[in-house]
Design a protein around this motif. Structure first.
Motif, PDB file in Angstrom:
ATOM      1  N   ARG A   9     -19.115 -48.351   5.435  1.00 22.74           N
ATOM      2  CA  ARG A   9     -20.503 -47.794   5.468  1.00 22.74           C
ATOM      3  C   ARG A   9     -21.182 -47.608   4.223  1.00 22.74           C
ATOM      4  N   ASN A  10     -20.500 -46.852   3.345  1.00 19.90           N
ATOM      5  CA  ASN A  10     -21.004 -46.412   2.132  1.00 19.90           C
ATOM      6  C   ASN A  10     -21.452 -47.592   1.182  1.00 19.90           C
ATOM      7  N   SER A  11     -20.384 -48.554   1.241  1.00 23.12           N
ATOM      8  CA  SER A  11     -20.771 -49.745   0.415  1.00 23.12           C
ATOM      9  C   SER A  11     -22.038 -50.654   1.266  1.00 23.12           C
ATOM     10  N   THR A  12     -22.121 -50.606   2.135  1.00 19.76           N
ATOM     11  CA  THR A  12     -23.239 -51.244   2.838  1.00 19.76           C
ATOM     12  C   THR A  12     -24.530 -50.479   2.524  1.00 19.76           C
ATOM     13  N   LEU A  13     -24.602 -49.065   2.665  1.00 17.49           N
ATOM     14  CA  LEU A  13     -25.709 -48.295   2.409  1.00 17.49           C
ATOM     15  C   LEU A  13     -25.954 -48.555   0.711  1.00 17.49           C
ATOM     16  N   TYR A  14     -25.119 -48.580   0.113  1.00 11.04           N
ATOM     17  CA  TYR A  14     -25.403 -48.764  -1.383  1.00 11.04           C
ATOM     18  C   TYR A  14     -26.139 -50.038  -1.642  1.00 11.04           C
ATOM     19  N   VAL A  15     -25.793 -50.877  -0.953  1.00  9.14           N
ATOM     20  CA  VAL A  15     -26.635 -52.314  -1.184  1.00  9.14           C
ATOM     21  C   VAL A  15     -27.946 -52.127  -0.627  1.00  9.14           C
ATOM     22  N   VAL A  16     -28.112 -51.602   0.526  1.00 10.86           N
ATOM     23  CA  VAL A  16     -29.442 -51.306   1.045  1.00 10.86           C
ATOM     24  C   VAL A  16     -30.107 -50.424   0.097  1.00 10.86           C
ATOM     25  N   GLY A  17     -29.847 -49.500  -0.388  1.00  7.37           N
ATOM     26  CA  GLY A  17     -30.588 -48.712  -1.268  1.00  7.37           C
ATOM     27  C   GLY A  17     -30.901 -49.033  -2.621  1.00  7.37           C
ATOM     28  N   VAL A  18     -29.891 -49.847  -3.295  1.00  8.89           N
ATOM     29  CA  VAL A  18     -29.958 -50.130  -4.521  1.00  8.89           C
ATOM     30  C   VAL A  18     -30.520 -51.604  -4.658  1.00  8.89           C
ATOM     31  N   VAL A  19     -30.269 -52.484  -4.126  1.00  7.45           N
ATOM     32  CA  VAL A  19     -30.800 -53.865  -4.464  1.00  7.45           C
ATOM     33  C   VAL A  19     -32.510 -53.917  -4.315  1.00  7.45           C
ATOM     34  N   PRO A  20     -32.935 -53.477  -3.030  1.00  2.00           N
ATOM     35  CA  PRO A  20     -34.453 -53.647  -3.471  1.00  2.00           C
ATOM     36  C   PRO A  20     -35.067 -53.062  -4.562  1.00  2.00           C
ATOM     37  N   ALA A  21     -34.543 -51.671  -4.953  1.00  2.00           N
ATOM     38  CA  ALA A  21     -34.998 -51.211  -6.218  1.00  2.00           C
ATOM     39  C   ALA A  21     -34.681 -52.025  -7.443  1.00  2.00           C
ATOM     40  N   LEU A  22     -33.425 -52.578  -7.506  1.00  3.45           N
ATOM     41  CA  LEU A  22     -33.283 -53.374  -8.891  1.00  3.45           C
ATOM     42  C   LEU A  22     -33.975 -54.672  -8.644  1.00  3.45           C
ATOM     43  N   VAL A  23     -34.490 -55.236  -7.574  1.00  2.80           N
ATOM     44  CA  VAL A  23     -35.223 -56.436  -7.461  1.00  2.80           C
ATOM     45  C   VAL A  23     -36.592 -56.258  -7.884  1.00  2.80           C
ATOM     46  N   VAL A  24     -37.384 -55.306  -7.652  1.00  4.38           N
ATOM     47  CA  VAL A  24     -38.924 -54.811  -7.552  1.00  4.38           C
ATOM     48  C   VAL A  24     -39.087 -54.056  -9.033  1.00  4.38           C
ATOM     49  N   LEU A  25     -38.443 -53.083  -9.127  1.00  3.12           N
ATOM     50  CA  LEU A  25     -38.627 -52.335 -10.332  1.00  3.12           C
ATOM     51  C   LEU A  25     -38.489 -52.764 -11.676  1.00  3.12           C
ATOM     52  N   PRO A  26     -37.260 -53.496 -11.892  1.00  9.16           N
ATOM     53  CA  PRO A  26     -37.151 -54.200 -12.996  1.00  9.16           C
ATOM     54  C   PRO A  26     -38.600 -55.354 -13.366  1.00  9.16           C
ATOM     55  N   LEU A  27     -39.074 -55.856 -12.464  1.00 13.43           N
ATOM     56  CA  LEU A  27     -40.232 -56.637 -12.549  1.00 13.43           C
ATOM     57  C   LEU A  27     -41.254 -56.030 -12.991  1.00 13.43           C
ATOM     58  N   LEU A  28     -41.562 -54.777 -12.212  1.00 13.34           N
ATOM     59  CA  LEU A  28     -42.622 -54.041 -12.829  1.00 13.34           C
ATOM     60  C   LEU A  28     -42.551 -53.702 -14.096  1.00 13.34           C
ATOM     61  N   LEU A  29     -41.261 -53.320 -14.620  1.00 12.64           N
ATOM     62  CA  LEU A  29     -41.061 -52.924 -15.914  1.00 12.64           C
ATOM     63  C   LEU A  29     -41.364 -54.070 -16.878  1.00 12.64           C
ATOM     64  N   ALA A  30     -40.893 -55.176 -16.456  1.00 15.00           N
ATOM     65  CA  ALA A  30     -41.121 -56.217 -17.350  1.00 15.00           C
ATOM     66  C   ALA A  30     -42.423 -56.637 -17.651  1.00 15.00           C
ATOM     67  N   LEU A  31     -43.172 -56.562 -16.611  1.00 17.43           N
ATOM     68  CA  LEU A  31     -44.662 -56.690 -16.696  1.00 17.43           C
ATOM     69  C   LEU A  31     -45.238 -55.746 -17.845  1.00 17.43           C
ATOM     70  N   LEU A  32     -44.777 -54.650 -17.679  1.00 14.15           N
ATOM     71  CA  LEU A  32     -45.213 -53.594 -18.311  1.00 14.15           C
ATOM     72  C   LEU A  32     -45.022 -53.651 -19.813  1.00 14.15           C
ATOM     73  N   VAL A  33     -43.849 -54.092 -20.172  1.00 16.43           N
ATOM     74  CA  VAL A  33     -43.393 -54.472 -21.687  1.00 16.43           C
ATOM     75  C   VAL A  33     -43.726 -55.572 -22.141  1.00 16.43           C
ATOM     76  N   GLN A  34     -44.243 -56.492 -21.468  1.00 20.70           N
ATOM     77  CA  GLN A  34     -44.674 -57.858 -21.530  1.00 20.70           C
ATOM     78  C   GLN A  34     -45.468 -58.205 -22.741  1.00 20.70           C
ATOM     79  N   ARG A  35     -46.553 -57.153 -22.838  1.00 17.30           N
ATOM     80  CA  ARG A  35     -47.645 -57.290 -23.553  1.00 17.30           C
ATOM     81  C   ARG A  35     -47.206 -57.207 -25.047  1.00 17.30           C
ATOM     82  N   HIS A  36     -47.920 -58.040 -26.015  1.00 22.68           N
ATOM     83  CA  HIS A  36     -47.724 -57.825 -27.614  1.00 22.68           C
ATOM     84  C   HIS A  36     -48.621 -56.647 -28.046  1.00 22.68           C
TER      85      HIS A  36
END
Length: 326
Positions: free
Chosen positions: A104-131
């Motif tokens: 149960r805990n391992s499954t909840l960990y996947v549900v809670g962590v994976v969406p954040a690690l898919v979306v937030l790094p993309l937004l962060l990359a867009l933020l620091v992409q500019r020169h």
């Protein structure tokens, strides 16, 4: 007809003069130019170059995997070889309450962590992409948690989230009161998820930066000419262009989240939090299979289940990606 050879001169015949020199390409065998020698490549030479890598993979990956698979069908302990018991370990898993808590805990960990690690790094990359001036500093700052030791990171967050730590001191100062981040079952699990997301943001940000560098600028310019705003360009241009990278990030983060150990172990302790309610499957493997009386066979059976679930997660992600392509 008289010969034109002078008297006393010697005229060797063709037989005595020996064979005429061979022209290039005539005769048998390969042609060997000046200073060149034909080398015959032995068939085992490529394997000599691959041998070190194959030995490392075999010793540290293939052999442990096969050994774990064999031990899962035995009752082996740490100092006892054990005997074959068939599927007894897997039948015991079905009735083991701690196994279901860990699942149960391992499954909840996947549900809670994976969406954040898919979306937030993309937004962060867009933020620091500019020169822009100083952007290198922010890129380095965001990537610093990645290179930091997980033990150091875990201890820092434990000190911050402790009842007398920095976060609770600030909350008490503003009148909210103390929150049991490390004493409540669910808050402890969510705190560990936050640490995992915080540490993984920089790593996946670098992957997204590489993908965003390959997105043609003309697509954004054409969308801007059509009147598309920043949000619409993100949805219609950026996301389709980096979708394959998002699938990769989802697969990697899913496997890592399901096999989480260090964050929960450091924040919850060896017992797995209050009454062991925050134990994950990998923590259960470590608890059951270590020590002088460790049940290696039973821990191997849990490891086989973890392997099967991680493979299933990757197949689900790949299948979802194929459906979108179709």
């Amino acid at each position: 007809m008289k010969s034109t050879t002078a008297p006393g001169a010697y005229a060797p015949d063709s037989a005595a003069a020996g064979p005429a020199p061979r022209s290039p390409g005539s005769g048998r065998g390969p042609h060997r130019g000046p200073g060149r020698a034909v080398r015959r490549q032995l068939p085992f030479i490529p394997w000599l170059f691959a041998a070190p890598g194959l030995l490392i993979v075999g010793a540290f990956s293939l052999y442990p995997f096969l050994s774990t698979l064999v031990n899962s069908f035995t009752d082996r302990r740490t100092l006892i070889p054990g005997r074959y018991v068939g599927l007894a370990n897997f039948r015991e898993l079905v009735h083991d309450e701690m196994f279901w808590i860990g699942l149960r805990n391992s499954t909840l960990y996947v549900v809670g962590v994976v969406p954040a690690l898919v979306v937030l790094p993309l937004l962060l990359a867009l933020l620091v992409q500019r020169h822009i001036p100083g952007i290198t500093f922010f890129r380095s700052a965001f990537y610093t948690p990645v290179v930091a030791s997980i033990v150091v990171v875990g201890l820092i967050w434990v000190w911050m989230l402790d009842d007398r730590g920095l976060v609770n001191s600030v909350l008490e100062a503003v009148g909210i009161g103390t929150i049991g981040f490390l004493s409540d079952q669910w808050l402890l699990l969510f705190s560990a998820m936050a640490v995992t997301v915080w540490k993984g943001l920089g790593y996946y940000m670098i992957i997204y930066l590489a993908a965003l560098a390959n997105v043609p600028r003309e697509l954004h310019e054409a969308a801007a000419v059509d009147g598309a705003g920043a949000v619409r360009r993100f949805v219609t241009v950026t996301v389709p262009a980096v979708r394959s990278t998002m699938v990769l990030v989802g697969a990697l983060s899913s496997v890592a989240a399901f096999k989480v150990f260090s964050e929960v172990y450091l924040m919850a302790g060896p017992s797995g939090g209050p009454a062991g309610e925050d134990t994950t499957l990998v923590m259960l493997v470590q608890r059951v299979g270590t020590g002088l009386t460790g049940r290696v066979g039973y821990a191997s059976a849990i490891s086989v289940v973890v392997f099967a679930v991680t493979v299933a997660l990757m197949l689900l992600v790949l299948r979802a990606d194929r459906k979108e392509d179709a």
